[in-house]
Design a protein around this motif. Structure first.
Motif, mmCIF file in Angstrom:
data_model
loop_
_atom_site.group_PDB
_atom_site.id
_atom_site.type_symbol
_atom_site.label_atom_id
_atom_site.label_comp_id
_atom_site.label_asym_id
_atom_site.label_seq_id
_atom_site.Cartn_x
_atom_site.Cartn_y
_atom_site.Cartn_z
ATOM 1 N N VAL A 140 12.081 24.407 25.114
ATOM 2 C CA VAL A 140 10.661 24.719 25.273
ATOM 3 C C VAL A 140 9.884 24.201 24.069
ATOM 4 N N ARG A 141 8.760 23.581 24.354
ATOM 5 C CA ARG A 141 7.922 22.996 23.311
ATOM 6 C C ARG A 141 7.021 24.045 22.679
ATOM 7 N N ASN A 142 6.889 23.991 21.373
ATOM 8 C CA ASN A 142 5.959 24.846 20.648
ATOM 9 C C ASN A 142 4.589 24.161 20.625
ATOM 10 N N PRO A 143 3.549 24.785 21.189
ATOM 11 C CA PRO A 143 2.244 24.109 21.258
ATOM 12 C C PRO A 143 1.584 23.908 19.893
ATOM 13 N N TYR A 144 2.009 24.660 18.876
ATOM 14 C CA TYR A 144 1.472 24.475 17.523
ATOM 15 C C TYR A 144 2.017 23.202 16.882
ATOM 16 N N THR A 145 3.314 22.999 17.026
ATOM 17 C CA THR A 145 3.985 21.929 16.291
ATOM 18 C C THR A 145 4.370 20.738 17.151
ATOM 19 N N GLY A 146 4.446 20.943 18.451
ATOM 20 C CA GLY A 146 4.926 19.887 19.340
ATOM 21 C C GLY A 146 6.433 19.767 19.369
ATOM 22 N N VAL A 147 7.116 20.623 18.611
ATOM 23 C CA VAL A 147 8.573 20.568 18.527
ATOM 24 C C VAL A 147 9.193 21.489 19.577
ATOM 25 N N HIS A 148 10.264 21.034 20.196
ATOM 26 C CA HIS A 148 11.022 21.890 21.106
ATOM 27 C C HIS A 148 11.929 22.784 20.263
ATOM 28 N N ASP A 149 11.492 24.017 20.049
ATOM 29 C CA ASP A 149 12.176 24.891 19.093
ATOM 30 C C ASP A 149 12.714 26.173 19.733
ATOM 31 N N TYR A 150 12.738 26.224 21.064
ATOM 32 C CA TYR A 150 13.222 27.433 21.745
ATOM 33 C C TYR A 150 14.003 26.990 22.978
ATOM 34 N N GLN A 151 15.051 27.741 23.284
ATOM 35 C CA GLN A 151 15.868 27.414 24.452
ATOM 36 C C GLN A 151 16.164 28.660 25.264
ATOM 37 N N PHE A 152 16.351 28.466 26.554
ATOM 38 C CA PHE A 152 16.835 29.540 27.417
ATOM 39 C C PHE A 152 17.715 28.929 28.497
ATOM 40 N N VAL A 153 18.544 29.775 29.085
ATOM 41 C CA VAL A 153 19.421 29.332 30.161
ATOM 42 C C VAL A 153 18.706 29.538 31.489
ATOM 43 N N ASP A 154 18.535 28.469 32.235
ATOM 44 C CA ASP A 154 17.839 28.515 33.517
ATOM 45 C C ASP A 154 18.597 29.425 34.487
ATOM 46 N N ALA A 155 17.909 30.430 35.015
ATOM 47 C CA ALA A 155 18.543 31.362 35.944
ATOM 48 C C ALA A 155 18.981 30.626 37.210
ATOM 49 N N THR A 156 20.191 30.850 37.621
ATOM 50 C CA THR A 156 20.702 30.248 38.848
ATOM 51 C C THR A 156 20.330 31.116 40.040
ATOM 52 N N VAL A 157 20.591 30.587 41.231
ATOM 53 C CA VAL A 157 20.368 31.371 42.441
ATOM 54 C C VAL A 157 21.201 32.659 42.390
ATOM 55 N N VAL A 188 3.369 40.104 20.381
ATOM 56 C CA VAL A 188 2.232 39.271 19.977
ATOM 57 C C VAL A 188 2.724 37.997 19.299
ATOM 58 N N SER A 189 3.717 38.129 18.444
ATOM 59 C CA SER A 189 4.255 36.955 17.755
ATOM 60 C C SER A 189 4.850 35.959 18.751
ATOM 61 N N ALA A 190 5.590 36.470 19.722
ATOM 62 C CA ALA A 190 6.202 35.597 20.722
ATOM 63 C C ALA A 190 5.142 34.931 21.590
ATOM 64 N N LEU A 191 4.126 35.686 21.990
ATOM 65 C CA LEU A 191 3.051 35.117 22.800
ATOM 66 C C LEU A 191 2.263 34.065 22.033
ATOM 67 N N THR A 192 2.083 34.270 20.752
ATOM 68 C CA THR A 192 1.377 33.298 19.926
ATOM 69 C C THR A 192 2.128 31.965 19.917
ATOM 70 N N ALA A 193 3.446 32.029 19.767
ATOM 71 C CA ALA A 193 4.257 30.813 19.803
ATOM 72 C C ALA A 193 4.270 30.202 21.196
ATOM 73 N N ASP A 194 4.244 31.038 22.219
ATOM 74 C CA ASP A 194 4.258 30.551 23.599
ATOM 75 C C ASP A 194 2.985 29.792 23.951
ATOM 76 N N THR A 195 1.844 30.355 23.572
ATOM 77 C CA THR A 195 0.563 29.857 24.068
ATOM 78 C C THR A 195 -0.246 29.071 23.046
ATOM 79 N N GLY A 196 0.093 29.194 21.768
ATOM 80 C CA GLY A 196 -0.674 28.529 20.740
ATOM 81 C C GLY A 196 -1.998 29.197 20.433
#
Length: 237
Positions: A7-24, A68-76
């Motif tokens: 996942v890209r950080n909208p502040y930095t443009g860096v992909h700095d977060y990962q998650f495992v895509d939920a399967t069916v 709030v901290s997580a949302l800030t990183a999520d949305t910029g």
């Protein structure tokens, strides 16, 4: 097969977060888990469910800073994340205030045929799927979730894969309210997870674009379940 999404950080443009895509299978498991607990939740009195929702609100507040901290990183955004999280208390208050009237069964009414009367019983759907977008990740994940829980439903939320960081602190808040934890889950995934969710639930709520909303509506129609759609996607704000 599971896949790791960066996942890209909208502040930095860096992909700095990962998650495992939920399967069916992951989505089905989440729905089956909350479905097994839903009858007991629905059997509680309305007053008891509303009391639990208010306690859940306190658990969310206890995790405010992390959310709030997580949302800030999520949305910029700098200010809106705090407004989003604080706004959840108001949505709970509204659900608590509206539920007694909304869930009351109206009096029986006569039909055109003598001696026949019609009546309405308010019963929960069962499991409600909530597919939410990136623009207000928390508010649009819970604005429909709180009323659904108040009505006795279980809920599975599938948030946008663009803004997934807030999910971890919210899961921590959910875990601190066991009654809610039994009937509320969050699956983080891409479009395949959303499509799987439509196939596993008894009603679906979707906020997002017209093209994706059309897919949700078509899936709901195939399964003969209600779909509540708020569609747009034309406004960058």
């Amino acid at each position: 097969m599971s896949q790791t999404i960066s996942v890209r950080n909208p502040y930095t443009g860096v992909h700095d977060y990962q998650f495992v895509d939920a399967t069916v299978a992951d989505v089905r498991a989440a729905c089956e888990r909350v479905r097994s607990a839903q009858p007991q939740w629905a059997a509680m009195s309305l007053a008891a469910r509303l009391d639990v929702l208010q306690r859940f609100g306190e658990c969310i507040l206890a995790h405010r800073e992390e959310l709030v901290s997580a949302l800030t990183a999520d949305t910029g955004r700098a200010m809106i994340p705090g407004i989003e999280v604080d706004g959840l208390a108001g949505f709970i208050r509204r659900a608590v205030a509206d539920a007694p009237r909304a869930l009351a069964s109206p009096a029986a009414r006569p039909a055109h045929i003598p001696s026949i009367h019609g009546s309405t019983n308010r019963i929960p759907f069962g499991v409600v799927g909530n597919i939410s977008p990136w623009n207000f990740p928390v508010i649009l994940s819970f604005i429909d979730t709180f009323p659904a829980l108040a009505a006795g439903n279980a809920v599975v939320i599938k948030p946008s894969e663009v803004t997934p960081r807030w999910v971890e602190p919210m899961r921590a808040a959910i875990a601190e309210c066991p009654e809610v934890a039994a009937v509320l889950d969050i699956v983080v995934g891409t479009g395949q997870a959303g499509a799987a969710l439509v196939d596993c639930v008894d009603a679906v709520v979707f906020t997002g674009s017209v093209p994706t909303g059309r897919k949700v509506a078509e899936g709901a129609a195939r399964n003969f379940i209600p779909a509540y759609l708020e569609l747009g996607g034309k406004d960058p704000a």
